[in-house]
Write a protein that holds these residues in place. Structure first.
Motif, PDB file in Angstrom:
ATOM      1  N   GLU A 101      -0.658   5.994   7.924  1.00 14.56           N
ATOM      2  CA  GLU A 101       0.273   6.537   6.698  1.00 14.56           C
ATOM      3  C   GLU A 101       0.879   5.464   6.295  1.00 14.56           C
ATOM      4  O   GLU A 101       1.465   5.251   4.999  1.00 14.56           O
ATOM      5  CB  GLU A 101       1.076   7.609   7.080  1.00 14.56           C
ATOM      6  N   GLN A 102       1.603   4.553   7.156  1.00 20.02           N
ATOM      7  CA  GLN A 102       2.410   3.507   6.674  1.00 20.02           C
ATOM      8  C   GLN A 102       1.611   2.282   6.141  1.00 20.02           C
ATOM      9  O   GLN A 102       2.231   1.699   5.163  1.00 20.02           O
ATOM     10  CB  GLN A 102       3.257   3.079   8.079  1.00 20.02           C
ATOM     11  N   VAL A 103       0.511   1.981   6.342  1.00 18.40           N
ATOM     12  CA  VAL A 103      -0.494   1.244   5.913  1.00 18.40           C
ATOM     13  C   VAL A 103      -0.762   1.622   4.487  1.00 18.40           C
ATOM     14  O   VAL A 103      -0.707   0.578   3.491  1.00 18.40           O
ATOM     15  CB  VAL A 103      -1.633   0.934   6.555  1.00 18.40           C
ATOM     16  N   LYS A 104      -0.977   2.876   4.165  1.00 17.47           N
ATOM     17  CA  LYS A 104      -1.273   3.128   2.768  1.00 17.47           C
ATOM     18  C   LYS A 104      -0.006   3.031   1.805  1.00 17.47           C
ATOM     19  O   LYS A 104      -0.033   2.363   0.775  1.00 17.47           O
ATOM     20  CB  LYS A 104      -1.431   4.821   2.863  1.00 17.47           C
ATOM     21  N   VAL A 105       1.166   3.125   2.318  1.00 15.18           N
ATOM     22  CA  VAL A 105       2.386   2.856   1.628  1.00 15.18           C
ATOM     23  C   VAL A 105       2.570   1.359   1.487  1.00 15.18           C
ATOM     24  O   VAL A 105       2.880   0.740   0.465  1.00 15.18           O
ATOM     25  CB  VAL A 105       3.660   3.353   2.510  1.00 15.18           C
ATOM     26  N   LEU A 106       2.250   0.634   2.562  1.00 11.21           N
ATOM     27  CA  LEU A 106       2.407  -0.999   2.460  1.00 11.21           C
ATOM     28  C   LEU A 106       1.344  -1.319   1.491  1.00 11.21           C
ATOM     29  O   LEU A 106       1.488  -2.178   0.708  1.00 11.21           O
ATOM     30  CB  LEU A 106       1.981  -1.621   3.568  1.00 11.21           C
ATOM     31  N   VAL A 107       0.278  -1.085   1.321  1.00  9.48           N
ATOM     32  CA  VAL A 107      -0.783  -1.044   0.262  1.00  9.48           C
ATOM     33  C   VAL A 107      -0.209  -1.016  -1.176  1.00  9.48           C
ATOM     34  O   VAL A 107      -0.390  -1.666  -2.159  1.00  9.48           O
ATOM     35  CB  VAL A 107      -2.076  -0.641   0.527  1.00  9.48           C
ATOM     36  N   LYS A 108       0.270   0.238  -1.341  1.00  8.30           N
ATOM     37  CA  LYS A 108       1.121   0.381  -2.782  1.00  8.30           C
ATOM     38  C   LYS A 108       2.097  -0.222  -2.997  1.00  8.30           C
ATOM     39  O   LYS A 108       2.461  -0.771  -4.152  1.00  8.30           O
ATOM     40  CB  LYS A 108       1.594   1.783  -2.576  1.00  8.30           C
ATOM     41  N   GLN A 109       2.740  -1.004  -1.982  1.00  3.36           N
ATOM     42  CA  GLN A 109       3.875  -2.002  -2.262  1.00  3.36           C
ATOM     43  C   GLN A 109       3.692  -3.427  -2.207  1.00  3.36           C
ATOM     44  O   GLN A 109       4.325  -4.328  -1.992  1.00  3.36           O
ATOM     45  CB  GLN A 109       4.962  -1.425  -1.018  1.00  3.36           C
ATOM     46  N   LEU A 110       2.319  -3.685  -2.289  1.00  2.03           N
ATOM     47  CA  LEU A 110       1.919  -5.061  -2.094  1.00  2.03           C
ATOM     48  C   LEU A 110       2.569  -5.754  -3.140  1.00  2.03           C
ATOM     49  O   LEU A 110       2.701  -7.168  -2.938  1.00  2.03           O
ATOM     50  CB  LEU A 110       0.525  -5.374  -1.920  1.00  2.03           C
ATOM     51  N   ASP A 111       2.788  -5.383  -4.293  1.00  2.00           N
ATOM     52  CA  ASP A 111       3.428  -6.293  -5.134  1.00  2.00           C
ATOM     53  C   ASP A 111       4.869  -6.879  -5.162  1.00  2.00           C
ATOM     54  O   ASP A 111       5.389  -7.739  -5.518  1.00  2.00           O
ATOM     55  CB  ASP A 111       3.612  -5.590  -6.625  1.00  2.00           C
ATOM     56  N   ASN A 112       5.584  -5.975  -4.142  1.00  2.00           N
ATOM     57  CA  ASN A 112       6.801  -6.208  -3.709  1.00  2.00           C
ATOM     58  C   ASN A 112       6.882  -6.838  -2.195  1.00  2.00           C
ATOM     59  O   ASN A 112       6.499  -5.971  -1.471  1.00  2.00           O
ATOM     60  CB  ASN A 112       7.996  -4.913  -3.792  1.00  2.00           C
ATOM     61  N   ASN A 113       7.552  -7.728  -1.897  1.00  2.00           N
ATOM     62  CA  ASN A 113       7.671  -8.112  -0.431  1.00  2.00           C
ATOM     63  C   ASN A 113       6.324  -8.363   0.344  1.00  2.00           C
ATOM     64  O   ASN A 113       5.809  -8.075   1.228  1.00  2.00           O
ATOM     65  CB  ASN A 113       8.457  -7.372   0.357  1.00  2.00           C
ATOM     66  N   GLU A 119       1.309  -9.091   6.270  1.00  2.00           N
ATOM     67  CA  GLU A 119       1.669  -9.464   7.735  1.00  2.00           C
ATOM     68  C   GLU A 119       1.380  -8.408   8.710  1.00  2.00           C
ATOM     69  O   GLU A 119       0.715  -8.405   9.874  1.00  2.00           O
ATOM     70  CB  GLU A 119       2.963 -10.109   7.997  1.00  2.00           C
ATOM     71  N   LYS A 120       1.891  -7.282   8.103  1.00  2.00           N
ATOM     72  CA  LYS A 120       1.760  -5.973   8.857  1.00  2.00           C
ATOM     73  C   LYS A 120       0.691  -5.250   8.822  1.00  2.00           C
ATOM     74  O   LYS A 120       0.161  -4.776   9.870  1.00  2.00           O
ATOM     75  CB  LYS A 120       2.884  -4.980   8.260  1.00  2.00           C
ATOM     76  N   ILE A 121      -0.047  -5.329   7.853  1.00  2.00           N
ATOM     77  CA  ILE A 121      -1.632  -4.912   7.648  1.00  2.00           C
ATOM     78  C   ILE A 121      -2.413  -5.765   8.585  1.00  2.00           C
ATOM     79  O   ILE A 121      -3.413  -5.329   9.137  1.00  2.00           O
ATOM     80  CB  ILE A 121      -1.938  -5.187   6.245  1.00  2.00           C
ATOM     81  N   VAL A 122      -2.099  -6.949   8.737  1.00  2.14           N
ATOM     82  CA  VAL A 122      -2.775  -7.963   9.588  1.00  2.14           C
ATOM     83  C   VAL A 122      -2.685  -7.477  11.008  1.00  2.14           C
ATOM     84  O   VAL A 122      -3.870  -7.260  11.683  1.00  2.14           O
ATOM     85  CB  VAL A 122      -2.337  -9.386   9.675  1.00  2.14           C
ATOM     86  N   SER A 123      -1.411  -7.189  11.547  1.00  2.45           N
ATOM     87  CA  SER A 123      -1.352  -6.398  12.846  1.00  2.45           C
ATOM     88  C   SER A 123      -1.810  -5.268  12.940  1.00  2.45           C
ATOM     89  O   SER A 123      -2.333  -5.079  14.168  1.00  2.45           O
ATOM     90  CB  SER A 123       0.400  -6.444  12.935  1.00  2.45           C
ATOM     91  N   PHE A 124      -1.863  -4.543  11.915  1.00  7.61           N
ATOM     92  CA  PHE A 124      -2.836  -3.291  11.980  1.00  7.61           C
ATOM     93  C   PHE A 124      -4.462  -3.361  12.325  1.00  7.61           C
ATOM     94  O   PHE A 124      -4.634  -2.780  13.065  1.00  7.61           O
ATOM     95  CB  PHE A 124      -2.501  -2.516  10.756  1.00  7.61           C
ATOM     96  N   ALA A 125      -4.949  -4.224  11.443  1.00  9.19           N
ATOM     97  CA  ALA A 125      -6.267  -4.511  11.710  1.00  9.19           C
ATOM     98  C   ALA A 125      -6.647  -5.212  13.056  1.00  9.19           C
ATOM     99  O   ALA A 125      -7.763  -4.846  13.405  1.00  9.19           O
ATOM    100  CB  ALA A 125      -6.670  -5.593  10.566  1.00  9.19           C
TER     101      ALA A 125
END
Length: 405
Positions: A101-113, A119-125
Motif C-alpha cells: 500500500e505504501q508503494v502505491k502511494v510512493l508511485v503516485k508521488q514520484l514527481d515529488n521527492n 530508493e524505497k521502491i528499490v528496497s521493496f523490489a
C-alpha cells in the motif's frame, strides 16, 4: 562505519606518482619507478625523456607491466568493495521496507521527492519475488518507469534508481518493447557511460534482456549509435571483472545477425578478446564467454580473416584446449577447425602446429570429449598430415554434416 571511512586509507604504493590516483594499469620504467600506464604515456607523448619521479634521463622509453602490483591493487580494491557492500547492506537492513500500500502511494508521488521514493521502491523490489511480481503487474507503474527512461536529460542518480528497478523486475515483464525506443536506449547508454559500476552492470543486463525479445531487437541495439562501442569498451581487460563478464554475455546475446558481427569486428572486438584470453588471471567463466564470442565472430568471413592473420591469437586459443573447462575446449577447437580446416589457411595451420596443437588434438581423440569435438580434431589432424599409422586410421572424417554454426 560511515561510507566515507572506506576510502580514507589508500596505500601510497598503489597511487600513480603523476596523477596520485590508484593505478589501473601499473607499468615500470627502466628506472624501476612504477606509474599508471595512461599517465606515463601522456608524459612521454608530450616529448619528455626523463623519469618524472627521479628526473633521470631514460635510456629506454619502453615500460613493463607490473603484474604483481596490479594483483595487489585488485585484491585491495575487492576488499574495499566488499566492505562497502557490507556497510550498504547493514544500512539497508536498518531501514523499513515499505508495504504494498505504501508503494502505491510512493508511485503516485514520484514527481515529488523522486529520488527518495525510487530508493524505497528499490528496497521493496529487493525484498522478495512476490514484491517484484507486484511491481511488474501494478497498474501504471511500468508506464511511469518507461517515462523516466524516455527522459535522457533526467538526473543520472534518478536514472540509476530506475535502472535498478528494471533490472530487478524485467524478467517478470512481458512487454519489453518500449525499451527498444531510441530515447530509452539513449538513457541506458548514458548509464553505461556515466553511471556507477553497479548501475553499469545493471544496464548491461537490461540490454541482454532486451536482446532476448527477438531478432529485430538485436539489430535495433546494434544500430543504436555508440551502444556497441561502449559494450566493446566494457570488455577491456582493465575493467572490473563483473562488468567484463556481464558485457560478454550481452554481446553474445546480440551477436547472432551477420550485420552485428560485422560491426563488432569493425569496432576492434577481436583484439579485446585476445587480451582477455591471453591474460593469466582471467576467470573460467570469462574465458568461456570470450571464446564463445570469438567462435561466433569466426563464422563470418571478416572474422575468419582477422583471426587467421593473428598468429598470437591462434596460439592463445590453442593453449586453452584441454585446459580451463570442457566448454573452453569445445569453443577453442571449433575456432581452430573453422580457420584451419574450413578456410585452409596455411599460416594459421603453421601457428597451430608451432603451439603443439597436433599433440592436443591427438589427446582429444583419446579423451572423453563430445563426438563433435572428436570429429573436428580428426579433421584437423588430417590437415596436418598425420601419418596413416596413427590413431586416426580408424576414423572416417566425413564432416559435411558437422557444421558447428
Amino acid at each position: 562505519m560511515r561510507r566515507d571511512d572506506l576510502y580514507i586509507t589508500v596505500p601510497s604504493l598503489f597511487r600513480c606518482p603523476i596523477s596520485l590516483d590508484v593505478m589501473k594499469s601499473p607499468v615500470s620504467l627502466c628506472t624501476g619507478v612504477t606509474y599508471d600506464r595512461a599517465s606515463i604515456q601522456r608524459w612521454l607523448d608530450s616529448g619528455n625523456n626523463t623519469c618524472p619521479a627521479t628526473m633521470q634521463v631514460l635510456q629506454s622509453k619502453e615500460f613493463v607491466p607490473n603484474r604483481t602490483l596490479q594483483r595487489l591493487i585488485q585484491i585491495w580494491s575487492d576488499s574495499v568493495a566488499r566492505r562497502q557492500l557490507d556497510a550498504e547492506s547493514a544500512a539497508a537492513n536498518l531501514s523499513v521496507v515499505p508495504s504494498q500500500e505504501q508503494v502505491k502511494v510512493l508511485v503516485k508521488q514520484l514527481d515529488n521527492n523522486c529520488y527518495s521514493s525510487l530508493e524505497k521502491i528499490v528496497s521493496f523490489a529487493k525484498e522478495s519475488e512476490e514484491n517484484r511480481e507486484f511491481l511488474a503487474t501494478m497498474d501504471g507503474f511500468l508506464d511511469t518507469v518507461f517515462d523516466f527512461m524516455r527522459n535522457a536529460d533526467s538526473d543520472i542518480k534518478l536514472i540509476e534508481q530506475v535502472v535498478k528497478i528494471l533490472d530487478l523486475i524485467l524478467s517478470k515483464v512481458s512487454e519489453k518493447k518500449p525499451l527498444l525506443e531510441s530515447s530509452c536506449l539513449s538513457t541506458i547508454l548514458l548509464v553505461l557511460q556515466r553511471g556507477s559500476l553497479d548501475s553499469q552492470i545493471q544496464s548491461v543486463r537490461l540490454l541482454e534482456s532486451i536482446a532476448a525479445v527477438g531478432g529485430e531487437s538485436k539489430l535495433k541495439l546494434a544500430e543504436k549509435e555508440g551502444l556497441l562501442t561502449e559494450l566493446v569498451k566494457s570488455i577491456s581487460k582493465d575493467k572490473d571483472p563483473r562488468l567484463i563478464e556481464a558485457s560478454l554475455s550481452c554481446l553474445i546475446a546480440i551477436t547472432m545477425p551477420k550485420r552485428v558481427k560485422t560491426k563488432l569486428i569493425q569496432f576492434r572486438t577481436i583484439p579485446e578478446l585476445k587480451n582477455l584470453i591471453s591474460e593469466p588471471n582471467t576467470s573460467v567463466s570469462t574465458i568461456e564467454k570470450s571464446l564463445k564470442l570469438l567462435e561466433t565472430l569466426s563464422s563470418c568471413k571478416e572474422g575468419k580473416a582477422e583471426i587467421w592473420h593473428d598468429s598470437v591469437l591462434l596460439q592463445a586459443v590453442v593453449q586453452k584446449v584441454l585446459k580451463v573447462s570442457s566448454k573452453t575446449t569445445e569453443h577453442a577447437v571449433t575456432i581452430l577447425w573453422v580457420v584451419c580446416y574450413l578456410f585452409r589457411d596455411e599460416k594459421a595451420q603453421e601457428a597451430v602446429v608451432s603451439s603443439n596443437g597436433m599433440t592436443k588434438f591427438l589427446l582429444l581423440m583419446q579423451s572423453n570429449c563430445s563426438p563433435a569435438v572428436r570429429q573436428m580434431s580428426a579433421d584437423l589432424l588430417k590437415i596436418f598430415r598425420v601419418n596413416s599409422k596413427s590413431c586416426l586410421s580408424s576414423y572416417d572424417t566425413k564432416t559435411t554434416h558437422i557444421m558447428p554454426f
